[in-house]
Every structure is written in C-alpha cells, then in structure tokens.
Design an enzyme around this catalytic site. Structure first.
Site, PDB file in Angstrom:
ATOM      1  N   ALA A  70     -74.235  10.559  31.446  1.00  0.00           N
ATOM      2  CA  ALA A  70     -75.318  11.269  30.763  1.00  0.00           C
ATOM      3  C   ALA A  70     -76.615  10.583  31.172  1.00  0.00           C
ATOM      4  O   ALA A  70     -76.609   9.403  31.543  1.00  0.00           O
ATOM      5  CB  ALA A  70     -75.117  11.172  29.258  1.00  0.00           C
ATOM      6  N   GLY A 115     -70.386  10.288  30.960  1.00  0.00           N
ATOM      7  CA  GLY A 115     -70.270  11.749  30.997  1.00  0.00           C
ATOM      8  C   GLY A 115     -69.697  12.264  32.317  1.00  0.00           C
ATOM      9  O   GLY A 115     -69.108  13.347  32.345  1.00  0.00           O
ATOM     10  N   GLU A 118     -66.076  11.928  31.944  1.00  0.00           N
ATOM     11  CA  GLU A 118     -65.643  12.944  30.962  1.00  0.00           C
ATOM     12  C   GLU A 118     -65.624  14.338  31.584  1.00  0.00           C
ATOM     13  O   GLU A 118     -64.747  15.149  31.284  1.00  0.00           O
ATOM     14  CB  GLU A 118     -66.563  12.887  29.738  1.00  0.00           C
ATOM     15  CG  GLU A 118     -66.361  11.594  28.951  1.00  0.00           C
ATOM     16  CD  GLU A 118     -67.384  11.410  27.848  1.00  0.00           C
ATOM     17  OE1 GLU A 118     -68.594  11.348  28.164  1.00  0.00           O
ATOM     18  OE2 GLU A 118     -66.987  11.345  26.667  1.00  0.00           O
ATOM     19  N   GLU A 138     -69.833   3.303  27.947  1.00  0.00           N
ATOM     20  CA  GLU A 138     -70.751   3.560  26.826  1.00  0.00           C
ATOM     21  C   GLU A 138     -70.920   2.373  25.884  1.00  0.00           C
ATOM     22  O   GLU A 138     -72.006   2.139  25.350  1.00  0.00           O
ATOM     23  CB  GLU A 138     -70.288   4.794  26.021  1.00  0.00           C
ATOM     24  CG  GLU A 138     -70.606   6.126  26.693  1.00  0.00           C
ATOM     25  CD  GLU A 138     -69.543   6.568  27.681  1.00  0.00           C
ATOM     26  OE1 GLU A 138     -68.667   5.758  28.039  1.00  0.00           O
ATOM     27  OE2 GLU A 138     -69.602   7.740  28.096  1.00  0.00           O
TER      28      GLU A 138
HETATM   29  N1  COA Z   1     -79.003   8.135  33.716  1.00  0.00           N
HETATM   30  C1  COA Z   1     -80.213   8.192  34.246  1.00  0.00           C
HETATM   31  N2  COA Z   1     -80.526   7.721  35.471  1.00  0.00           N
HETATM   32  C2  COA Z   1     -79.539   7.172  36.173  1.00  0.00           C
HETATM   33  C3  COA Z   1     -78.228   7.063  35.684  1.00  0.00           C
HETATM   34  C4  COA Z   1     -77.966   7.589  34.390  1.00  0.00           C
HETATM   35  N3  COA Z   1     -76.754   7.579  33.850  1.00  0.00           N
HETATM   36  N4  COA Z   1     -77.460   6.441  36.607  1.00  0.00           N
HETATM   37  C5  COA Z   1     -78.279   6.176  37.647  1.00  0.00           C
HETATM   38  N5  COA Z   1     -79.526   6.611  37.383  1.00  0.00           N
HETATM   39  C6  COA Z   1     -80.709   6.515  38.244  1.00  0.00           C
HETATM   40  C7  COA Z   1     -81.271   5.106  38.269  1.00  0.00           C
HETATM   41  O1  COA Z   1     -82.097   4.889  37.140  1.00  0.00           O
HETATM   42  C8  COA Z   1     -82.025   5.122  39.564  1.00  0.00           C
HETATM   43  O2  COA Z   1     -83.227   5.833  39.378  1.00  0.00           O
HETATM   44  P1  COA Z   1     -84.625   5.253  39.992  1.00  0.00           P
HETATM   45  O3  COA Z   1     -84.385   5.255  41.486  1.00  0.00           O
HETATM   46  O4  COA Z   1     -85.633   6.249  39.550  1.00  0.00           O
HETATM   47  O5  COA Z   1     -84.772   3.896  39.424  1.00  0.00           O
HETATM   48  C9  COA Z   1     -81.142   5.998  40.465  1.00  0.00           C
HETATM   49  O6  COA Z   1     -80.342   6.768  39.582  1.00  0.00           O
HETATM   50  C10 COA Z   1     -80.229   5.186  41.371  1.00  0.00           C
HETATM   51  O7  COA Z   1     -79.462   4.315  40.552  1.00  0.00           O
HETATM   52  P2  COA Z   1     -79.367   2.732  40.802  1.00  0.00           P
HETATM   53  O8  COA Z   1     -79.016   2.095  39.512  1.00  0.00           O
HETATM   54  O9  COA Z   1     -80.606   2.255  41.491  1.00  0.00           O
HETATM   55  O10 COA Z   1     -78.140   2.685  41.829  1.00  0.00           O
HETATM   56  P3  COA Z   1     -77.166   1.454  42.082  1.00  0.00           P
HETATM   57  O11 COA Z   1     -76.376   1.821  43.286  1.00  0.00           O
HETATM   58  O12 COA Z   1     -77.890   0.178  42.083  1.00  0.00           O
HETATM   59  O13 COA Z   1     -76.182   1.434  40.809  1.00  0.00           O
HETATM   60  C11 COA Z   1     -74.749   2.439  39.141  1.00  0.00           C
HETATM   61  C12 COA Z   1     -75.291   2.513  40.586  1.00  0.00           C
HETATM   62  C13 COA Z   1     -73.920   3.704  38.919  1.00  0.00           C
HETATM   63  C14 COA Z   1     -73.849   1.206  39.005  1.00  0.00           C
HETATM   64  C15 COA Z   1     -75.931   2.370  38.146  1.00  0.00           C
HETATM   65  O14 COA Z   1     -76.847   3.397  38.452  1.00  0.00           O
HETATM   66  C16 COA Z   1     -75.516   2.522  36.706  1.00  0.00           C
HETATM   67  O15 COA Z   1     -74.953   1.604  36.105  1.00  0.00           O
HETATM   68  N6  COA Z   1     -75.832   3.696  36.093  1.00  0.00           N
HETATM   69  C17 COA Z   1     -75.578   3.941  34.697  1.00  0.00           C
HETATM   70  C18 COA Z   1     -74.118   4.197  34.456  1.00  0.00           C
HETATM   71  C19 COA Z   1     -73.822   4.426  32.993  1.00  0.00           C
HETATM   72  O16 COA Z   1     -73.910   3.540  32.172  1.00  0.00           O
HETATM   73  N7  COA Z   1     -73.442   5.663  32.695  1.00  0.00           N
HETATM   74  C20 COA Z   1     -73.007   6.018  31.373  1.00  0.00           C
HETATM   75  C21 COA Z   1     -74.072   6.687  30.609  1.00  0.00           C
HETATM   76  S1  COA Z   1     -73.422   7.227  29.071  1.00  0.00           S
END
Ligand code: COA
Length: 261
Positions: A70, A115, A118, A138
């Site tokens: 999400a 999400g 999910e 989460e």
């Molecule tokens: N919501 C909003 N934005 C997200 C996102 C999310 N769930 N997951 C990634 N993004 C965005 C990042 O903020 C970043 O945006 P920016 O370039 O404007 O800063 C872009 O996507 C790229 O992500 P980044 O974190 O730089 O990539 P990475 O390769 O370093 O890491 C992940 C990848 C997946 C490990 C990391 O993005 C992450 O942990 N995301 C959240 C995962 C999460 O907790 N999801 C559950 C939500 S309920």
C-alpha cells in the site's frame, strides 16, 4: 476490449482470450494508492463483463517490483475511521479478484510486500520470478496486514508459517515461497509470462462455466457449506450445454467445442 485506458494500470487483451493487467507506477515500485485501487476495481469488473476474456494475468511494471505494498504516503495520514474504511475497501476489491468468474494468475515479478503480497494471494495461481521477495512487513510500520493477508496467508501456507511471516515481518524469497506453497512455480523473468500464458491456454481449453464453478467451489473449501456448495454447483453444470458437449465429445473421441452455455 483490446486495450483500455487507465492512468496507473494497463489492461490489454489478446485474441486468445488472455487479458494482462499491469500495475504501472514503476517509479514508486507499483505501490497501491487510492487511484490504483479504484482502477483495479474497474478493471476486474470489465474482465468479468467481457465474454471474450477467459483468463486474467496480473503483474507489475518494471524489473524490480510486482507491488511494494500500500502507498505508505497515504497510510501515514490514516485514523481509526479512515483506516478501517481503507482496509474494508482493499478487502472488497481483493475479494472481487478471488471471487472473479475468470481465473486470475499473478506473475510476482519482484517485491510483493504488504498489499502487494495480499494482491498476489487474492489471485488463484501465483507464478514468481527468481528475484521475487514476498512478505507482510506491516508490523514494522506499527500496523497489521489489512487487505486480507491475515486470513489468506494461513490458508495458503498454514497457520504456523503465516504467524512467523506476519509477526517477524520478514519477507521470503521465491524458492522458499514455492517450498511453503505460497507460489506455484518459480521461473526466470524472461520465461514467466510465457509460462503463465501456457497455463492460461490449458485453462481456456476447458468449459468456461465449469471453470467459474470450480473457482467458486474451491473458494468455498474450509467453509461450513463447502461440500454442499460443491454439490449444488456440480448439479447446475449437469444441465449445461457445455457438460453435454464435453461428455459427448469424450464418448465420440473428438475435441470438445465449448460455448459457455
Ligand atoms: N509506498 C510508497 N512509496 C513506495 C513504497 C510504498 N509501499 N515502496 C517503495 N516506494 C517508493 C520509494 O519511496 C521510492 O520513492 P522515491 O524515489 O520518490 O523516494 C521508490 O518507491 C523506490 O523505492 P526505494 O525504497 O528507493 O527502492 P529500494 O530498492 O531501495 O527498496 C524496498 C525497495 C521494496 C525494499 C523499499 O522500497 C521498501 O521497503 N518499501 C516499502 C515496503 C513496505 O513496507 N510495504 C508495505 C506497506 S503496507
């Protein structure tokens, strides 16, 4: 429908009856914001409405992510009421996928977190690429999964493994996901779409009414009325032309020509 216009997803169908829905926010790793959720809902309903579509494949744009969860920017502003409302809305849309009359295959092509995991779990079959990373992180955000993850993950991998994944928030890689039954197959990114389309083709050879009934019956497994529902659906199919054609074709040693009625 050959191609429908959306802002955050791409929905296109080929002449064989396979539609492909691509979540298309690669710069945000295809995170599910309100707009994506709304467009997903419309797309699922369109797929079910369009008789030419027989199978839907869902995947994510880019090479890194299926869906990284999400949209955390939107989550950050939630309160008790809006949080419950968002979870109910997400659940409603993912229920529509699970209860779709057409089979839905997820190609989990990278991160499938929160999400995103999910969404994949709401699909009927999951194909992972070798770089897939699947998890429900989460609790690391002070939350719990809210789009059905606490209910679907135990059904797919068992309560014990689901507890471990949800309580630690730690994701698992493609091979471990296959070992635990979370995904059906693991392939290279180059092979995954072809494999999913082959699988879709095998499904399309069968009677569409039987396929829809099979989805409903399997979805009823574990519920109090599961066996009864199976019997009712079985009986309903016995009065369809497809049933008559399928059994006659077998007896006449020819390939069945299903018409979906
Ligand atoms: N919501 C909003 N934005 C997200 C996102 C999310 N769930 N997951 C990634 N993004 C965005 C990042 O903020 C970043 O945006 P920016 O370039 O404007 O800063 C872009 O996507 C790229 O992500 P980044 O974190 O730089 O990539 P990475 O390769 O370093 O890491 C992940 C990848 C997946 C490990 C990391 O993005 C992450 O942990 N995301 C959240 C995962 C999460 O907790 N999801 C559950 C939500 S309920």
């Amino acid at each position: 429908m050959s191609k429908m216009n959306f802002e955050t997803i791409i929905l296109e169908a080929d002449e064989t009856g396979i539609a492909t829905l691509t979540i298309n926010r690669p710069d945000k790793l295809n995170a599910l914001n309100a707009e994506v959720l709304g467009e997903l809902e419309t797309a699922i309903s369109e797929v079910n409405r369009d008789e030419a579509v027989r199978v839907l494949i869902i995947t994510g744009a880019g090479e890194k992510a299926f869906v990284a969860g999400a949209d955390i920017k939107e989550l950050n502003t939630l309160n008790k009421q809006t949080g419950e409302k968002l979870a109910s809305r997400g659940q409603h849309i993912f229920d529509a996928i699970e209860n779709s009359k057409k089979p839905v295959i997820a190609i989990v092509n990278g991160y499938a977190l929160g999400g995103g995991a999910e969404l994949a779990m709401a699909c009927h079959i999951r194909i992972a690429t070798e770089n897939a990373v699947i998890g429900l992180p989460e609790v690391s955000l002070g939350l719990i999964p809210g789009y059905g993850g606490t209910q679907r993950l135990p059904a797919l991998v068992g309560k014990s493994k689901a507890m471990e994944m949800i309580l630690t928030g730690k994701p698992i890689k493609a091979d471990a996901a296959q070992q635990s039954g979370l995904v059906n197959a693991v392939l290279s990114p180059e092979e995954a779409l072809g494999y999913a389309k082959k699988l879709a083709g095998s499904i399309i050879n069968n009677g569409p009414l039987a396929i829809s009934a099979a989805i409903e019956a399997v979805n009823a497994s574990g519920r109090a009325n599961g066996f009864a529902r199976e019997a009712v659906l079985f009986g309903q199919l016995c009065e369809t032309d497809d049933f008559s054609e399928g059994t006659s074709a077998f007896l006449e040693k020819r390939k069945a020509q299903f018409k979906g009625n």
